[in-house]
Structure formats: C-alpha cells, structure tokens
Design an enzyme around this catalytic site. Structure first.
Site, PDB file in Angstrom:
ATOM      1  NE  ARG A   1       0.534   1.817  -5.176  1.00 22.08           N
ATOM      2  CZ  ARG A   1      -0.436   1.766  -4.282  1.00 22.08           C
ATOM      3  NH1 ARG A   1      -0.462   0.814  -3.371  1.00 22.08           N
ATOM      4  NH2 ARG A   1      -1.398   2.664  -4.280  1.00 22.08           N
TER       5      ARG A   1
ATOM      6  CB  SER B   1      -0.924  -0.010   1.221  1.00 21.13           C
ATOM      7  OG  SER B   1      -0.166   0.063   2.405  1.00 21.13           O
ATOM      8  CB  SER B   2       0.534   4.575  -1.490  1.00 24.55           C
ATOM      9  OG  SER B   2      -0.732   4.898  -0.970  1.00 24.55           O
TER      10      SER B   2
ATOM     11  CD  GLU C   1      -6.799   2.307  -9.415  1.00 25.50           C
ATOM     12  OE1 GLU C   1      -5.726   2.405  -8.774  1.00 25.50           O
ATOM     13  OE2 GLU C   1      -7.510   3.293  -9.672  1.00 25.50           O
TER      14      GLU C   1
ATOM     15  CD  GLU D   1      -3.838   4.979 -12.346  1.00 27.13           C
ATOM     16  OE1 GLU D   1      -4.402   5.747 -13.130  1.00 27.13           O
ATOM     17  OE2 GLU D   1      -4.223   4.819 -11.164  1.00 27.13           O
ATOM     18  CD  GLU D   2      -3.156   0.918  -6.767  1.00 27.37           C
ATOM     19  OE1 GLU D   2      -3.901   1.802  -6.327  1.00 27.37           O
ATOM     20  OE2 GLU D   2      -3.262  -0.283  -6.441  1.00 27.37           O
TER      21      GLU D   2
END
Length: 138
Positions: free
Chosen positions: A107, A31-32, A57, A60-61
């Site tokens: 991350r 998690s960020s 997502e 992006e993540e």
C-alpha cells in the site's frame, strides 16, 4: 427461481488525523488490490471492540499508532467479492507514524487535506463523514 440474500459483513475503520500548521490532515491509504484511496479498515476481530480492531488495522495497513475515540462517526457500505461490507468509522488521533509496518509493500499512504480526501474516496457516505470532520474540532 432463487432469491440471493445479500450477506452483510461488519467492519470497523478509522480516519487517522493530525493537526499540521493549524489545519486538519487525514491519512488515506491505497487498497491492496485496486489501488483506490481508502481508510484503514477490516473485519472486527471476535475478541476486540470495533475501536480496538480499527486501531489494529491502522497499524497493519498504514503503520499508524494512536488514540481511537469511542464515538462512532458514521457508517458506510461498499461491495467486495459479492458481499456488502458495512464499515463503522471512528476517529484516530495519530501519535506515531512507523517507517516499517506489516503491509508497507502492498500500500501507499498519504496525508491530505479534508477536501482532497473527499475527492479521492469513492463511497458517498464516507465523503459525508469526512466533510463533517471539521465540525468535531471547532
């Protein structure tokens, strides 16, 4: 006396997977903020399906591109900033792992076995969804 109504925020996410040496591996990310192990997820974009939003997502993540399957695997809830977030979870077959992606500096990501993923995530419902994954393949 006031009664506080819980606000439910709908999100979508993916369990990214690959088959490595005949075994299913899933990618978890941190998690960020708290650096807990989670799956890629976020708010459902107003102009997108939950599946397409979840794929966005994942890019992006986690820097992942792939095919998101249409069927919902299940849902789980978690609390964030005083709100309850409900996440619809989809399966994503990873086709490319990018070296550069939008949240790379925020991350970590790691391929793990399903048993290891179940130990790392906190949410009980997500543990159950992960535990049911092998039934979808064999």
């Amino acid at each position: 006396m006031s009664i506080k109504t819980a606000v439910l925020i709908e999100q979508s996410g993916v369990i990214p997977y690959r088959i490595q040496d005949g075994q299913i591996e899933v990618m978890l990310i941190t998690s960020s903020a708290s650096k807990r192990w989670v799956i890629p997820k976020g708010l459902i974009e107003p102009d997108m399906t939950p599946q397409d939003s979840a794929a966005k997502e994942a890019w992006e993540e986690a820097g992942l591109l792939g095919k998101v399957f249409p069927d919902l695997l299940g849902t789980y809830e978690y609390q964030k900033s005083g709100y309850i977030c409900q996440v619809g979870v989809f399966l994503m077959q990873v086709q490319a792992v990018l070296e550069i992606w939008p949240e790379a500096s925020k991350r970590k990501r790691q391929w793990v076995s399903i048993p290891k993923a179940i130990k790392r995530v906190n949410e009980p419902e997500l543990k159950l969804i992960l535990g049911d994954l092998p039934n979808r393949f064999w």
